[in-house]
Each structure stands twice: as structure tokens, then as C-alpha cells.
Scaffold this motif. Structure first.
Motif, PDB file in Angstrom:
ATOM      1  N   THR A  59       5.352  -4.422   7.113  1.00  0.00           N
ATOM      2  CA  THR A  59       6.426  -3.470   7.347  1.00  0.00           C
ATOM      3  C   THR A  59       5.980  -2.086   6.905  1.00  0.00           C
ATOM      4  N   ILE A  60       6.068  -1.131   7.827  1.00  0.00           N
ATOM      5  CA  ILE A  60       5.745   0.254   7.511  1.00  0.00           C
ATOM      6  C   ILE A  60       7.036   1.003   7.182  1.00  0.00           C
ATOM      7  N   SER A  61       6.971   1.881   6.193  1.00  0.00           N
ATOM      8  CA  SER A  61       8.133   2.683   5.830  1.00  0.00           C
ATOM      9  C   SER A  61       7.643   3.974   5.199  1.00  0.00           C
ATOM     10  N   GLN A  62       8.570   4.885   4.994  1.00  0.00           N
ATOM     11  CA  GLN A  62       8.188   6.147   4.382  1.00  0.00           C
ATOM     12  C   GLN A  62       9.353   6.728   3.599  1.00  0.00           C
ATOM     13  N   THR A 115       5.560  10.185   0.998  1.00  0.00           N
ATOM     14  CA  THR A 115       4.793   8.963   0.776  1.00  0.00           C
ATOM     15  C   THR A 115       5.045   7.943   1.874  1.00  0.00           C
ATOM     16  N   LEU A 116       3.964   7.357   2.324  1.00  0.00           N
ATOM     17  CA  LEU A 116       3.977   6.312   3.341  1.00  0.00           C
ATOM     18  C   LEU A 116       3.671   4.986   2.660  1.00  0.00           C
ATOM     19  N   TYR A 117       4.297   3.914   3.141  1.00  0.00           N
ATOM     20  CA  TYR A 117       4.087   2.591   2.559  1.00  0.00           C
ATOM     21  C   TYR A 117       3.723   1.570   3.639  1.00  0.00           C
ATOM     22  N   LEU A 168       0.832  -1.191   0.000  1.00  0.00           N
ATOM     23  CA  LEU A 168       0.000   0.000   0.000  1.00  0.00           C
ATOM     24  C   LEU A 168       0.870   1.246   0.000  1.00  0.00           C
ATOM     25  N   SER A 169       0.376   2.285  -0.640  1.00  0.00           N
ATOM     26  CA  SER A 169       1.047   3.581  -0.644  1.00  0.00           C
ATOM     27  C   SER A 169       0.064   4.653  -0.216  1.00  0.00           C
ATOM     28  N   CYS A 170       0.610   5.704   0.370  1.00  0.00           N
ATOM     29  CA  CYS A 170      -0.210   6.852   0.767  1.00  0.00           C
ATOM     30  C   CYS A 170       0.559   8.110   0.406  1.00  0.00           C
ATOM     31  N   ALA A 171       0.065   8.829  -0.583  1.00  0.00           N
ATOM     32  CA  ALA A 171       0.696  10.063  -1.022  1.00  0.00           C
ATOM     33  C   ALA A 171       0.062  11.227  -0.281  1.00  0.00           C
ATOM     34  N   ALA A 172       0.889  12.000   0.428  1.00  0.00           N
ATOM     35  CA  ALA A 172       0.395  13.098   1.248  1.00  0.00           C
ATOM     36  C   ALA A 172       0.819  14.445   0.685  1.00  0.00           C
ATOM     37  N   SER A 173      -0.011  15.436   0.876  1.00  0.00           N
ATOM     38  CA  SER A 173       0.316  16.782   0.438  1.00  0.00           C
ATOM     39  C   SER A 173      -0.448  17.788   1.286  1.00  0.00           C
ATOM     40  N   GLY A 174       0.008  19.034   1.248  1.00  0.00           N
ATOM     41  CA  GLY A 174      -0.690  20.098   1.944  1.00  0.00           C
ATOM     42  C   GLY A 174      -0.220  20.343   3.359  1.00  0.00           C
ATOM     43  N   TYR A 175       0.790  19.620   3.815  1.00  0.00           N
ATOM     44  CA  TYR A 175       1.358  19.864   5.130  1.00  0.00           C
ATOM     45  C   TYR A 175       2.798  19.380   5.121  1.00  0.00           C
ATOM     46  N   THR A 176       3.508  19.705   6.178  1.00  0.00           N
ATOM     47  CA  THR A 176       4.913  19.312   6.275  1.00  0.00           C
ATOM     48  C   THR A 176       4.979  17.850   6.707  1.00  0.00           C
ATOM     49  N   TYR A 177       5.096  16.991   5.733  1.00  0.00           N
ATOM     50  CA  TYR A 177       4.980  15.549   5.964  1.00  0.00           C
ATOM     51  C   TYR A 177       5.897  15.056   7.074  1.00  0.00           C
ATOM     52  N   SER A 178       7.143  15.483   7.070  1.00  0.00           N
ATOM     53  CA  SER A 178       8.127  14.941   8.003  1.00  0.00           C
ATOM     54  C   SER A 178       7.894  15.377   9.438  1.00  0.00           C
TER      55      SER A 178
END
Length: 124
Positions: A68-71, A77-79, A20-30
Motif C-alpha cells: 500500500t502506497i500512501s503519503q 513523506t511518502l510511504y 518504507l518511508s521517503c522524506a522529500a525536501s527542496g521542492y513543492t512535494y504536493s
């Protein structure tokens, strides 16, 4: 405007895998703790895995050793790599972001932003 868009769900047989992937935008992801939750029909939303700003991770007991979670902070992007899938993993999977400091506890009430979800179906 915060946007979180999941992808990668689908239908697989038991023992299979999905990413799974999660593409984020509109905020400071880190600056956020990120997590995956899931919800099966008739059940409460449950935390699956979380990853904090420093890379610390936590997992639900039911998925330890399989997921396994990763980014990738450069890609915002979160995986979630899901191996050895079981029928009981069938659910809608959501990514979430927590601007606070308790996200590793995997309590959904801690999280501020949510995606729309991606369906995972595992057949026996």
C-alpha cells in the motif's frame, strides 16, 4: 536542492512486513506524482506503486493486495507498507518524483528526482 531520503528497509522472513518511508525536501512535494520503484541485481528497474496529486494510486500486478502506497503531504513523506513479503520482493527500493502527468504509468523514464535507495531482503 532536491533531496529524497528513503528509510525502513531491512531483512525479513517470507510472510513478514516492512514499512518504507521517503522524506522529500527542496521542492513543492504536493505538486508531484510520487512512486516507488525497485531493482534487483541483474534486473531492470521496475515500478512498484505510484500515487498522484489527487491521491489516485496504481500498483504493479505483482504487489497488488500486499503493498500500500500512501503519503503525508504535511510531512512531505511518502510511504510503502509491504505485507506478506516474498523472496522475489528482494531488491533495492527507490522513491521517485514526477513533475509531469504520466507518473501513474510507472515508467521510470518519466520521473525527475530519485532517492538513493533502501535495501529490502526477504528470506525463505
Amino acid at each position: 536542492q532536491v533531496q529524497m531520503v528513503e528509510s525502513g528497509g531491512g531483512s525479513v522472513q517470507a510472510g513478514g512486513y516492512l514499512r518504507l518511508s521517503c522524506a522529500a525536501s527542496g521542492y513543492t512535494y504536493s505538486s508531484y506524482c510520487m512512486a516507488w520503484f525497485r531493482q534487483a541485481p541483474g534486473k531492470e528497474r521496475e515500478g512498484v506503486a505510484a500515487i498522484d496529486r489527487d491521491g489516485t494510486t496504481t500498483y504493479a500486478e505483482s504487489v497488488k493486495g500486499r503493498f500500500t502506497i500512501s503519503q503525508d503531504n504535511a510531512k512531505n513523506t511518502l510511504y510503502l507498507q509491504m505485507n506478506s513479503l516474498k523472496p522475489e520482493d528482494t531488491a533495492m527500493y527507490y522513491c521517485a518524483a514526477d513533475e509531469g502527468f504520466y507518473g501513474l504509468g510507472l515508467q521510470f523514464t518519466e520521473f525527475d528526482y530519485w532517492g538513493q535507495g533502501t535495501q529490502v531482503t526477504v528470506s525463505s
